[in-house]
Design a protein around this motif. Structure first.
Motif, PDB file in Angstrom:
ATOM      1  N   VAL A 145      -7.312   1.475   3.169  1.00  0.00           N
ATOM      2  CA  VAL A 145      -6.235   2.144   3.223  1.00  0.00           C
ATOM      3  C   VAL A 145      -5.201   1.538   4.475  1.00  0.00           C
ATOM      4  O   VAL A 145      -5.894   1.153   5.430  1.00  0.00           O
ATOM      5  CB  VAL A 145      -6.733   3.539   3.906  1.00  0.00           C
ATOM      6  CG1 VAL A 145      -5.408   4.313   4.254  1.00  0.00           C
ATOM      7  CG2 VAL A 145      -7.412   4.069   2.767  1.00  0.00           C
ATOM      8  N   GLY A 146      -4.000   1.110   3.962  1.00  0.00           N
ATOM      9  CA  GLY A 146      -3.060   0.658   5.038  1.00  0.00           C
ATOM     10  C   GLY A 146      -2.763  -0.653   4.880  1.00  0.00           C
ATOM     11  O   GLY A 146      -1.858  -1.258   5.155  1.00  0.00           O
ATOM     12  N   ASP A 147      -3.520  -1.169   3.992  1.00  0.00           N
ATOM     13  CA  ASP A 147      -3.420  -2.515   3.786  1.00  0.00           C
ATOM     14  C   ASP A 147      -2.090  -2.747   2.757  1.00  0.00           C
ATOM     15  O   ASP A 147      -1.715  -1.897   2.141  1.00  0.00           O
ATOM     16  CB  ASP A 147      -4.492  -3.379   2.751  1.00  0.00           C
ATOM     17  CG  ASP A 147      -6.008  -3.566   3.670  1.00  0.00           C
ATOM     18  OD1 ASP A 147      -5.754  -3.286   4.930  1.00  0.00           O
ATOM     19  OD2 ASP A 147      -6.680  -3.936   3.272  1.00  0.00           O
ATOM     20  N   THR A 148      -1.579  -3.979   2.802  1.00  0.00           N
ATOM     21  CA  THR A 148      -0.307  -4.239   2.010  1.00  0.00           C
ATOM     22  C   THR A 148      -0.861  -5.153   0.905  1.00  0.00           C
ATOM     23  O   THR A 148      -1.706  -5.918   1.429  1.00  0.00           O
ATOM     24  CB  THR A 148       0.664  -4.731   2.701  1.00  0.00           C
ATOM     25  OG1 THR A 148       1.252  -3.971   3.577  1.00  0.00           O
ATOM     26  CG2 THR A 148       1.700  -5.326   1.682  1.00  0.00           C
ATOM     27  N   LEU A 149      -0.723  -5.027  -0.264  1.00  0.00           N
ATOM     28  CA  LEU A 149      -1.154  -5.713  -1.402  1.00  0.00           C
ATOM     29  C   LEU A 149       0.141  -6.779  -1.933  1.00  0.00           C
ATOM     30  O   LEU A 149       1.228  -6.175  -1.910  1.00  0.00           O
ATOM     31  CB  LEU A 149      -1.488  -5.131  -2.711  1.00  0.00           C
ATOM     32  CG  LEU A 149      -2.928  -4.472  -2.455  1.00  0.00           C
ATOM     33  CD1 LEU A 149      -3.260  -3.375  -3.797  1.00  0.00           C
ATOM     34  CD2 LEU A 149      -3.975  -5.345  -2.157  1.00  0.00           C
ATOM     35  N   GLU A 150      -0.063  -7.948  -2.064  1.00  0.00           N
ATOM     36  CA  GLU A 150       0.893  -9.133  -2.457  1.00  0.00           C
ATOM     37  C   GLU A 150       0.575  -9.607  -3.715  1.00  0.00           C
ATOM     38  O   GLU A 150      -0.282 -10.640  -3.431  1.00  0.00           O
ATOM     39  CB  GLU A 150       1.168  -9.803  -1.099  1.00  0.00           C
ATOM     40  CG  GLU A 150       2.588 -10.669  -1.539  1.00  0.00           C
ATOM     41  CD  GLU A 150       3.072 -11.218  -0.449  1.00  0.00           C
ATOM     42  OE1 GLU A 150       3.891 -11.026   0.432  1.00  0.00           O
ATOM     43  OE2 GLU A 150       2.711 -12.822  -0.367  1.00  0.00           O
ATOM     44  N   ILE A 151       1.011  -9.156  -4.544  1.00  0.00           N
ATOM     45  CA  ILE A 151       0.303  -9.869  -5.873  1.00  0.00           C
ATOM     46  C   ILE A 151       1.359 -10.534  -6.760  1.00  0.00           C
ATOM     47  O   ILE A 151       2.355 -10.135  -7.262  1.00  0.00           O
ATOM     48  CB  ILE A 151      -0.368  -8.690  -6.830  1.00  0.00           C
ATOM     49  CG1 ILE A 151      -1.254  -7.808  -5.998  1.00  0.00           C
ATOM     50  CG2 ILE A 151      -1.088  -9.141  -8.079  1.00  0.00           C
ATOM     51  CD1 ILE A 151      -1.533  -6.442  -6.487  1.00  0.00           C
ATOM     52  N   ALA A 152       1.106 -11.881  -6.862  1.00  0.00           N
ATOM     53  CA  ALA A 152       2.022 -12.783  -7.645  1.00  0.00           C
ATOM     54  C   ALA A 152       1.678 -12.762  -9.067  1.00  0.00           C
ATOM     55  O   ALA A 152       0.701 -13.318  -9.290  1.00  0.00           O
ATOM     56  CB  ALA A 152       2.096 -14.152  -6.909  1.00  0.00           C
ATOM     57  N   VAL A 153       2.405 -11.908  -9.809  1.00  0.00           N
ATOM     58  CA  VAL A 153       1.945 -11.846 -11.274  1.00  0.00           C
ATOM     59  C   VAL A 153       2.807 -13.037 -12.156  1.00  0.00           C
ATOM     60  O   VAL A 153       4.120 -12.992 -12.127  1.00  0.00           O
ATOM     61  CB  VAL A 153       2.325 -10.414 -11.745  1.00  0.00           C
ATOM     62  CG1 VAL A 153       2.060 -10.543 -13.421  1.00  0.00           C
ATOM     63  CG2 VAL A 153       1.515  -9.589 -11.157  1.00  0.00           C
TER      64      VAL A 153
END
Lengths: 562, 562
Positions: free
Chosen positions: B105-113
């Motif tokens: 919780v609180g994390d940021t996801l950075e997903i390069a699709v």
């Protein structure tokens, strides 16, 4: 998996209209027969894809003598029985093949293509049309335009400056394989006559058809390709070849015709045989040892039953490995004197291309002079026009393959290919010779026929020969009456030489017309006079780096692209 | 055609790690078994799609206590045996299901699709994540973003503000059906504990799988849908339901669990049975009279052979038409006191939606309150943000279906649907009730279960009841301990009421989670506080009219979209 699902021949349909009686007939291989009047000569227009259905001209408006012909094309999938098996097919206006476009020389075509697909982009290439002044309308995704997004409409507007039998087809992924194609026929202006006589005409667009979907073929890269052979019933009617790729040729008579993907021919057939029986028509594959059954139908003389079978058996297709016979046919195609300009005597640049097949990271790819052409997210036309240095690799590809002593008789040794995105920049108006050197594929003792298609130009076919092209072989060139074509075959282990003038500002691909070969890298790109290109529609640039560029800055001058 | 190719259950795979032994096990239905330690309690996280494989975290960087977790996803087709039959599947990084994302919780996801497809666009929806402040990252093509073009990369960057069992999936055409999905699990911060104890956990992502390609389903619109029923072996192990859609619920014990597409549950299972034999695990469809075989595997106690079959036969799935039992289950799902905020006492707007099925121009479509949602070429988020009047029909759709006396017990009478693109504009921060009124489908005596999923919010499920919702029925609402969910079922011929606060600036779809239902129009769009939306990436706007807008004029102020 291929063995379980071989390609089948597509049906034959034709449209026949005799000028006197306005009679139209359509037959399908599944169910019907072909009827011809006795003792008439019919022009048969053959394209190596499939046969037309009906035109759906929405309207046309005058532009002096020439017309602007408007069409609306909706690209979508639907179910249809192509070879008696129901499958989904990618068609236009729920027709397969797509509507036939018919125009006169000098007309402008304005075709609004709407993408009705769910997730796929699309684009349509107008095969054989030069696109002089409208290179953005050539319809090749990643080369001349951004794909048309689902739900969007792109308007292709271009002039047809050459009479002949042409066609159009998808030029994105394997959408042509999926069924996206139709006929495009450009007639002479009214009052002008062709240099041969006939009473009626019908059109045949030949194509292969697969029971595996194009998508599945794309995923599996399980490609196996075919060339077409039009096998007219041998002991009867002869064919007189009169036109190739939209240019008149010296008439010659054949029993059989070899036609490769991307080519078109017109032949004359006279119904001068015994009118009391029917005759076989046959189309057969001739690529390697494919067991696909030949497609058969009947040529029906009017006075007898359309279902009466001939008293003799269907013709046996020629042996696939009779390469010599095929070379002889190729050499018979020569320009009709007085109707085709002669080539410039000399060329100013020679590019020798060696296409071969090799593994890249375990994937079987095709490439040319060491580079397997990758699909760019930013089309080259915009990248070159706006000088986008990061859009692709601007280093020039090689004008000759290396090593010079490459052994074309064996599979490639070691890693001969890398993925790449280089382009040949041709000096505007320069005369260029391109020699395509055929090689052994990745499999020992296999060298295939590859039909090479050039966009934006018609080229002179200067010659074919066996083995490796070497300095001095240019003395074999036919500079007297070489035919003008847009597609030419390379024979196994041989070379083919073409000449053209780089006089059409734009970016043009030159590639093997086997769709999966091009899709896996078997092509190169020529750029010429791009500084003269004007009026690229914004929509053709609205992706990748050109899209970013246009969104990020107000263009400094409106003359930039107008 | 459906009869010839019924859906099959997808395989079960699970990943088990006991904290003490770091033991990992994977089983597949095709070949393997499930092993559990005796006398331990295991948390089973069920998502109604499919089960995780392995995470492929590329890196993560710190952001105070929270982390930024970076992933790289390549979307592409490949061949895989899903249910022992080799087929092509749309997966991520050549994995199916896609990599499991695990965050705190609180994390940021950075997903390069990156879109590695040939002709298709794509986008990924992060199901159950609120996307507060990043509505452009919701991943719905034509609603929140332009499709990612072939060859392009789109970076989804968003915060996960809620622990729970979620997942991600394609949200463009039928790409979810094609296999584009995986698990997204958000853990509590280190040191914080869940209000229940367990020794290990495994994850099950349930999904249907078809032998017809998604493309073919799309073309034929031959849709037949299923819901899932998790049938735990009934005479042994019980399941204690502890979490639904990422929110704790009052624990309750069941033998069987009904789970609908779009939902997720966590259940506790204690291995307290005779450890000298194995037990059946079963998953079965419960939609109408589908004969799809149940999926079976074994729960294997460690001390006996993983292949030892139980002495008793597999469980018989519950009868599909036992609707009452399913309603009872739904009503057991209640918020865990002290862990879930209570709903506002009153709502400020009530929208009563009546989804139904009807023919439009011969095509079977779904619609809501008379409108079958069409796919816009310009995503609504950008259209509303930039006030593009021609992008869609700005007229408000109806807050109540007409006619008021619509008979929900029979197929629609006459033409009840038109294609449309209207959206509900909600006042920012307003409390909204939505009642979804289920109806008879186009076929007499059929009313299906439809799981409705709301993007951008978690909503309180205030109640379900049979028949038509009428004024006064709001007194049936549970305002004391309604569960917070993101997906809720509507039972046949009944209604379901939800409440949420329109506090998330953006544009959000609310739709049946059966992908082909949504694909053929069964959804609505809510817009709220769009004036507060900042920082939409240009790439999310680079199509349709927003693309044109950005290309045509230098934006008057850089504050417009930043």
């Amino acid at each position: 998996m291929l063995g379980a699902d071989r390609p089948t021949m597509s049906p034959l349909e034709y449209h026949k209209s005799t000028k006197s009686k306005k009679r139209r007939m359509v037959f399908k291989l599944c169910a019907s027969r072909c009827r011809l009047l006795g003792d008439t000569t019919t022009k048969v227009c053959l394209h190596s894809l499939l046969c037309p259905f009906r035109a759906s001209v929405v309207s046309h408006s005058s532009l002096g003598d020439a017309k602007v012909r408007h069409y609306e094309f909706n690209v979508e999938y639907f179910y249809k029985k192509i070879d008696c098996v129901e499958q989904f097919v990618l068609g236009i206006n729920r027709q397969f093949p797509g509507p036939t476009i018919r125009a006169e020389v000098g007309d402008t075509l304005e075709i609004a293509v709407t993408n009705k697909l769910s997730t796929e982009g699309t684009a349509i290439h107008w095969h054989g049309i030069r696109m002089y002044g409208t290179p953005w309308a050539d319809g090749t995704v990643s080369i001349t335009q951004c794909a048309i997004n689902p739900g969007e409409t792109f308007i292709y507007k271009f002039k047809v400056d050459q009479a002949g039998t042409f066609y159009y087809h998808g030029h994105h992924g394997l959408q042509r394989t999926a069924g996206l194609y139709g006929s495009l026929i450009v007639d002479l202006p009214k009052g002008k006559k062709e240099p041969f006589h006939y009473d009626g005409e019908f059109n045949l667009l030949l194509s292969d058809w697969w029971h595996k979907s194009a998508q599945e073929q794309d995923v599996g890269l399980l490609f196996k390709f075919v060339e077409f052979r039009w096998v007219w019933e041998p002991q009867s009617h002869k064919m007189v070849v009169v036109e190739a790729d939209g240019h008149y040729v010296q008439p010659f008579t054949v029993d059989n015709l070899d036609i490769y993907s991307g080519e078109s021919y017109s032949v004359l057939v006279t119904t001068n045989q015994n009118p009391n029986q029917n005759y076989w028509l046959s189309v057969a594959h001739r690529d390697a040892n494919i067991s696909t059954t030949q497609a058969l139908t009947l040529l029906n003389y009017k006075n007898i039953s359309p279902s009466a079978l001939p008293s003799f058996p269907p013709p046996v297709p020629p042996i696939w490995y009779d390469y010599e016979e095929r070379k002889v046919f190729t050499k018979k195609v020569l320009a009709l004197s007085g109707h085709t300009p002669q080539p410039p005597k000399n060329s100013q640049r020679r590019i020798v291309l060696l296409p071969n097949q090799d593994l890249i990271d375990g994937y079987l790819r095709w490439g040319v002079n060491g580079i397997s052409l990758s699909h760019q997210t930013t089309p080259y036309l915009g990248s070159v026009k706006f000088n986008l240095k990061s859009a692709f690799d601007w280093k020039s590809p090689l004008d000759h393959y290396v090593p010079y002593d490459y052994d074309i008789t064996v599979p490639p040794v070691n890693h001969t290919l890398t993925m790449g995105s280089r382009i040949y920049q041709l000096q505007f108006n320069q005369v260029v010779d391109v020699i395509v050197q055929n090689t052994n594929s990745f499999v020992p003792n296999i060298s295939s026929f590859h039909p090479w298609h050039l966009h934006g130009h018609h080229f002179w076919v200067l010659g074919h020969a066996d083995g490796k092209f070497k300095d001095g072989d240019e003395k074999l060139f036919n500079l007297k009456n070489p035919p003008l074509k847009n597609t030419v075959v390379t024979h196994p282990y041989g070379w083919t030489a073409i000449r053209f003038r780089a006089d059409n500002p734009g970016v043009w691909s030159f590639h093997c017309h086997m769709e999966p070969h091009f899709h896996t890298g078997m092509g190169v790109v020529f750029a010429e006079g791009v500084e003269h290109v004007k009026g690229i529609p914004q929509q053709a640039l609205a992706c990748g780096l050109t899209g970013k560029l246009l969104m990020n800055k107000k263009r400094s001058s409106s003359n930039d692209n107008n």
